[in-house]
Design a protein around this motif. Structure first.
Motif, PDB file in Angstrom:
ATOM      1  N   LEU A  91     103.280  42.575  55.313  1.00  0.00           N
ATOM      2  CA  LEU A  91     103.197  42.581  56.774  1.00  0.00           C
ATOM      3  C   LEU A  91     102.338  41.412  57.248  1.00  0.00           C
ATOM      4  O   LEU A  91     102.651  40.736  58.219  1.00  0.00           O
ATOM      5  CB  LEU A  91     102.570  43.889  57.272  1.00  0.00           C
ATOM      6  N   THR A 100     104.494  34.104  67.343  1.00  0.00           N
ATOM      7  CA  THR A 100     103.616  34.875  68.219  1.00  0.00           C
ATOM      8  C   THR A 100     102.161  34.722  67.791  1.00  0.00           C
ATOM      9  O   THR A 100     101.292  34.345  68.576  1.00  0.00           O
ATOM     10  CB  THR A 100     103.962  36.378  68.133  1.00  0.00           C
ATOM     11  N   ALA A 103     100.916  31.133  68.116  1.00  0.00           N
ATOM     12  CA  ALA A 103     100.712  30.740  69.506  1.00  0.00           C
ATOM     13  C   ALA A 103      99.436  31.367  70.059  1.00  0.00           C
ATOM     14  O   ALA A 103      98.633  30.707  70.699  1.00  0.00           O
ATOM     15  CB  ALA A 103     101.916  31.158  70.343  1.00  0.00           C
TER      16      ALA A 103
ATOM     17  N   ARG B 158     102.016  23.645  73.548  1.00  0.00           N
ATOM     18  CA  ARG B 158     101.183  24.760  73.129  1.00  0.00           C
ATOM     19  C   ARG B 158     101.075  25.847  74.188  1.00  0.00           C
ATOM     20  O   ARG B 158     101.220  27.021  73.899  1.00  0.00           O
ATOM     21  CB  ARG B 158      99.788  24.273  72.748  1.00  0.00           C
ATOM     22  N   ASN B 161     104.371  27.508  74.667  1.00  0.00           N
ATOM     23  CA  ASN B 161     104.680  28.348  73.512  1.00  0.00           C
ATOM     24  C   ASN B 161     104.026  29.708  73.618  1.00  0.00           C
ATOM     25  O   ASN B 161     104.634  30.734  73.326  1.00  0.00           O
ATOM     26  CB  ASN B 161     104.198  27.691  72.210  1.00  0.00           C
ATOM     27  N   LEU B 162     102.789  29.695  74.029  1.00  0.00           N
ATOM     28  CA  LEU B 162     102.061  30.951  74.130  1.00  0.00           C
ATOM     29  C   LEU B 162     102.787  31.890  75.089  1.00  0.00           C
ATOM     30  O   LEU B 162     102.988  33.063  74.811  1.00  0.00           O
ATOM     31  CB  LEU B 162     100.635  30.705  74.635  1.00  0.00           C
ATOM     32  N   SER B 165     106.371  32.858  73.866  1.00  0.00           N
ATOM     33  CA  SER B 165     106.487  33.632  72.626  1.00  0.00           C
ATOM     34  C   SER B 165     106.580  35.127  72.930  1.00  0.00           C
ATOM     35  O   SER B 165     106.352  35.566  74.039  1.00  0.00           O
ATOM     36  CB  SER B 165     105.271  33.385  71.743  1.00  0.00           C
ATOM     37  N   LYS B 166     106.875  35.845  71.917  1.00  0.00           N
ATOM     38  CA  LYS B 166     107.037  37.284  72.092  1.00  0.00           C
ATOM     39  C   LYS B 166     105.745  37.979  72.491  1.00  0.00           C
ATOM     40  O   LYS B 166     105.752  39.169  72.763  1.00  0.00           O
ATOM     41  CB  LYS B 166     107.614  37.903  70.822  1.00  0.00           C
ATOM     42  N   ALA B 167     104.647  37.211  72.509  1.00  0.00           N
ATOM     43  CA  ALA B 167     103.381  37.804  72.955  1.00  0.00           C
ATOM     44  C   ALA B 167     103.503  38.359  74.369  1.00  0.00           C
ATOM     45  O   ALA B 167     102.868  39.335  74.719  1.00  0.00           O
ATOM     46  CB  ALA B 167     102.262  36.768  72.902  1.00  0.00           C
ATOM     47  N   LEU B 170     105.368  41.724  74.479  1.00  0.00           N
ATOM     48  CA  LEU B 170     104.531  42.587  73.655  1.00  0.00           C
ATOM     49  C   LEU B 170     103.311  43.075  74.420  1.00  0.00           C
ATOM     50  O   LEU B 170     102.955  44.244  74.383  1.00  0.00           O
ATOM     51  CB  LEU B 170     104.063  41.786  72.429  1.00  0.00           C
ATOM     52  N   LEU B 171     102.702  42.164  75.114  1.00  0.00           N
ATOM     53  CA  LEU B 171     101.471  42.525  75.794  1.00  0.00           C
ATOM     54  C   LEU B 171     101.722  43.211  77.132  1.00  0.00           C
ATOM     55  O   LEU B 171     100.919  43.994  77.596  1.00  0.00           O
ATOM     56  CB  LEU B 171     100.613  41.270  76.005  1.00  0.00           C
ATOM     57  N   THR B 189     105.496  46.591  61.673  1.00  0.00           N
ATOM     58  CA  THR B 189     104.767  45.322  61.822  1.00  0.00           C
ATOM     59  C   THR B 189     104.201  45.190  63.217  1.00  0.00           C
ATOM     60  O   THR B 189     103.038  44.864  63.409  1.00  0.00           O
ATOM     61  CB  THR B 189     105.696  44.111  61.575  1.00  0.00           C
ATOM     62  N   LEU B 193     100.365  45.121  64.303  1.00  0.00           N
ATOM     63  CA  LEU B 193      99.834  43.970  65.040  1.00  0.00           C
ATOM     64  C   LEU B 193      99.101  44.440  66.284  1.00  0.00           C
ATOM     65  O   LEU B 193      97.997  44.014  66.588  1.00  0.00           O
ATOM     66  CB  LEU B 193     100.973  43.019  65.417  1.00  0.00           C
ATOM     67  N   LEU B 197      95.197  44.003  67.119  1.00  0.00           N
ATOM     68  CA  LEU B 197      94.761  43.279  68.308  1.00  0.00           C
ATOM     69  C   LEU B 197      93.900  44.145  69.208  1.00  0.00           C
ATOM     70  O   LEU B 197      92.890  43.712  69.733  1.00  0.00           O
ATOM     71  CB  LEU B 197      95.971  42.766  69.105  1.00  0.00           C
ATOM     72  N   LEU B 209      95.042  39.615  79.559  1.00  0.00           N
ATOM     73  CA  LEU B 209      95.934  38.596  79.001  1.00  0.00           C
ATOM     74  C   LEU B 209      97.350  38.813  79.519  1.00  0.00           C
ATOM     75  O   LEU B 209      98.054  37.871  79.850  1.00  0.00           O
ATOM     76  CB  LEU B 209      95.894  38.668  77.470  1.00  0.00           C
TER      77      LEU B 209
END
Lengths: 309, 355
Positions: A91, A100, A103, B158, B161-162, B165-167, B170-171, B189, B193, B197, B209
């Motif tokens: 993992l 992700t 980044a 950069r 990208n942030l 991204s899938k962030a 997700l967030l 996973t 994650l 976090l 965020l």
């Protein structure tokens, strides 16, 4: 607190000779019986090369009697953290590969810096029942910008994260950094305009904004004084057509400028910087390292002792 | 060797470590281009106070300022990275209300001060803005003293990208993501994650965020588009990268690394400019001159020359090493001068050394 591990954080503008200063200080302290660890933060292996060793790795290795060296890589620390947190190794590997994660860690402020400091804390304060391995930690730190980011990290984390284990660590880190008996920042400069300007700003930031003690700043590669004022006058009268005079005028002007910059630094910081002369040999040898160590070591270590007593 | 670059290119980007005179060199290149009759501008990053004063740049304006020097003129602009990011948000936020929400956000306060690569990013954004005005034949970009080319070249991407991204999903909606049809491992996973976090940062951080990235999402397309345009511009035939170095070992090493990264990314590198080069003859060459002097002054003069000659040899060897490793042309070797190039007259003299 008499026997607490002390930390000297060496920083300054890029190219001023931080690594050499850190190495010299470490060597001096080790020779005087302090178990010392040199921590390298840059990836180029320059620190070990000064002791004629192969580049440092993540495990501390001896480079001289009582003197160890190690490289701390923020990225490696970050991956270690998540490897421990995520129970299955595969993992963790998936995570590191994901855009992700990359980044987030690339753009998120202070997290990797925070881990670096946490590592330092782990060495300096190993916890109940564990022996301290070192009396002194000398950090061959990054240049000004990144160094400030590092030193600000605990405060930044506290500002973002109101509570929990992370903020507890941040509190401990802040206390360690701001403990004048244990931690100091040694700023290295050159006798040049931009380096001095940056050093002044850096010192003011460290002292006033962050409340961290400053060691006496070091000015490196100061051009030596070779000609007296009387001699300079004689040379000026002779004229620069003579190549010897041209070279002398160059040296005189360089020295004058160096003195001006040192004076500026002295005025701004209200204390006498430690000066180390320009070396004319191509490499920094062991003798140079020893000389530099003697020049700065006494002031840096003595200050600490005064603060501790 | 520099004149053709100045007459033909539309974009010159100077790269190299800090303390090698990059900013001065960049300004001097713009001046030299101005002297050749081109409309030139230089984007400088956090220039020294005295240079800033000499160029007439004050702390308040982010706009280009016309600089007149003997024989030519050019526009100069100093990027204040602390303010530039605010300016960017203000310009590209979908509404003033969104801009205010961003400014009030705790994450933003930290991000804008310390966003990795923000100085590089701002330089690229400013470049994009100037190119679009069409007002210049040549723009010289002085880059921040980045550790490496990767930081510099990755910067425009950069931030986007942030956000991209899938962030983001997700967030913003952590739980919803887990119910999306994914494999058991995938969900495990993500769940791991998230827990890591949250344990690491505390939930509130994630909320902040999430809000920050949500607010920025509206500007995302714009950021991405500009990032793509900048990337294309950096690779075009009308662009050249110029390495700036001094003979110091550490700066030469940085220049070599930069060159390697640039070549790997297939960016065009025109050559290297070396500053602060020391060049003095060896003492035997001046035996006749030495006879005119008496001791102890003669001894001092010879010793001094010997030491400066040793420095010269060192400098020469360093530059030869750089050239042999990189195959780069030495576009100019500017001698170490004892005047700091922070007056316009000095800048003019510096520019004459280049072209």
């Amino acid at each position: 607190m008499r026997n607490a591990t002390r930390i000297v954080f060496v920083t300054g503008k890029g190219g001023v000779g931080k690594t050499v200063v850190a190495a010299a200080l470490g060597r001096y302290a080790a020779e005087r019986g302090r178990r010392t660890l040199l921590l390298e933060t840059a990836p180029d292996g320059g620190l070990a090369a000064l002791f004629e060793r192969a580049p440092c790795g993540p495990e501390a290795v001896p480079v001289a009697p009582q003197l160890d060296a190690v490289r701390v890589d923020a990225r490696v620390l970050l991956e270690d953290y998540f490897r421990r947190t995520l129970r299955f190794a595969f993992l963790a590997e998936r995570l590191f590969a994901s855009s992700t994660f990359n980044a987030l860690t690339a753009a998120a402020p202070g997290i990797t810096e925070f881990l670096l400091l946490d590592k330092l804390l782990g060495i300096a304060e190993p916890g109940l029942g564990r022996r301290r391995r070192y009396d002194l930690l000398v950090v061959d730190g990054p240049a000004t910008g990144h160094a400030l980011k590092l030193l600000r990290a605990p405060r930044n984390v506290l500002a973002m994260v109101p509570g929990g284990p992370l903020s507890q660590t941040a509190h401990r880190l802040r206390r360690l950094l701001e403990d004048h008996r244990r931690t100091s920042v040694l700023v290295v400069s050159l006798a040049e305009e931009m380096a001095v300007r940056e050093s002044i700003e850096l010192c003011e930031c460290v002292r006033d904004e962050l409340g961290i003690r400053l060691a006496r700043p070091v000015v490196n590669r100061v051009f030596p004084r070779r000609f007296s004022r009387a001699e300079a006058a004689v040379l000026a009268a002779r004229g620069a057509a003579d190549p010897l005079v041209a070279a002398a005028e160059f040296a005189i002007a360089r020295r004058r400028e160096a003195e001006r910059h040192v004076a500026q630094l002295r005025r701004a910081l209200g204390e006498n910087p430690v000066l180390f002369r320009q070396l004319f040999a191509p490499r920094v040898g062991a003798e140079d390292l020893a000389a530099l160590g003697r020049t700065i070591g006494r002031s840096v270590l003595a200050e600490g002792e005064e603060a501790q007593a | 060797m520099i004149a053709p670059l100045l007459s033909e290119r539309r974009l010159l980007i100077t790269v190299g470590s800090g303390g090698v005179g990059k900013t001065t060199t960049s300004a001097a290149l713009a001046l030299a281009a101005g002297r050749l009759g081109r409309r030139a501008a230089v984007i400088t990053v956090d220039p020294a106070r005295r240079l800033k004063d000499a160029l007439g740049l004050d702390d308040l304006s982010l706009d280009p300022h016309r600089v007149e020097v003997e024989g030519g003129s050019f526009d100069a602009l100093a990027l204040d990275t602390k303010r530039a990011f605010d300016d960017l948000v203000r310009r590209f936020a979908p509404s003033p209300a969104v801009a205010e929400r961003i400014f009030a956000n705790r994450i933003y306060a930290e991000v804008s001060r310390e966003l990795a690569g923000s100085a590089e990013y701002m330089a690229m954004e400013k470049l994009h803005e100037l190119v679009h005005t069409g007002a210049y034949d040549l723009i010289v970009v002085d880059t921040p003293p980045s550790a490496n080319a990767r930081d510099l070249l990755a910067a425009p991407r950069r931030l986007s990208n942030l956000i991209a991204s899938k962030a983001v999903p997700l967030l913003q909606a952590p739980m919803s993501l887990l119910s999306v049809g994914q494999s058991t491992v995938g969900r495990a996973t993500l769940s791991a994650l998230l827990k890591a976090l949250q344990r690491w940062t505390g939930l509130q951080l994630l909320d902040d965020l999430a809000e920050f990235t949500a607010a920025f999402e509206g500007m995302l397309d714009g950021f991405r588009e500009r990032a793509d345009e900048i990337a294309a511009l950096l690779r075009s035939e009308a662009t050249s990268f110029v390495l700036v170095t001094s003979p110091e070992a550490s700066t030469v090493d940085t220049a070599i690394e930069f060159h390697r990264d640039l070549v790997r990314e297939e960016f065009p590198v025109a050559g290297v400019i070396a500053n602060r080069v020391v060049a003095f003859a060896e003492p035997v060459a001046v035996a006749t001159a030495a006879q005119r002097w008496e001791e102890p002054l003669r001894g001092k003069l010879l010793r001094n020359l010997a030491e400066l000659h040793a420095l010269s040899l060192h400098d020469q060897a360093a530059l030869e090493h750089l050239q042999s490793i990189t195959g780069l042309r030495l576009l100019a070797a500017v001698p170490q001068s004892t005047e700091a190039p922070t007056s316009l007259a000095a800048l003019g003299r510096f520019a004459s050394q280049l072209a």
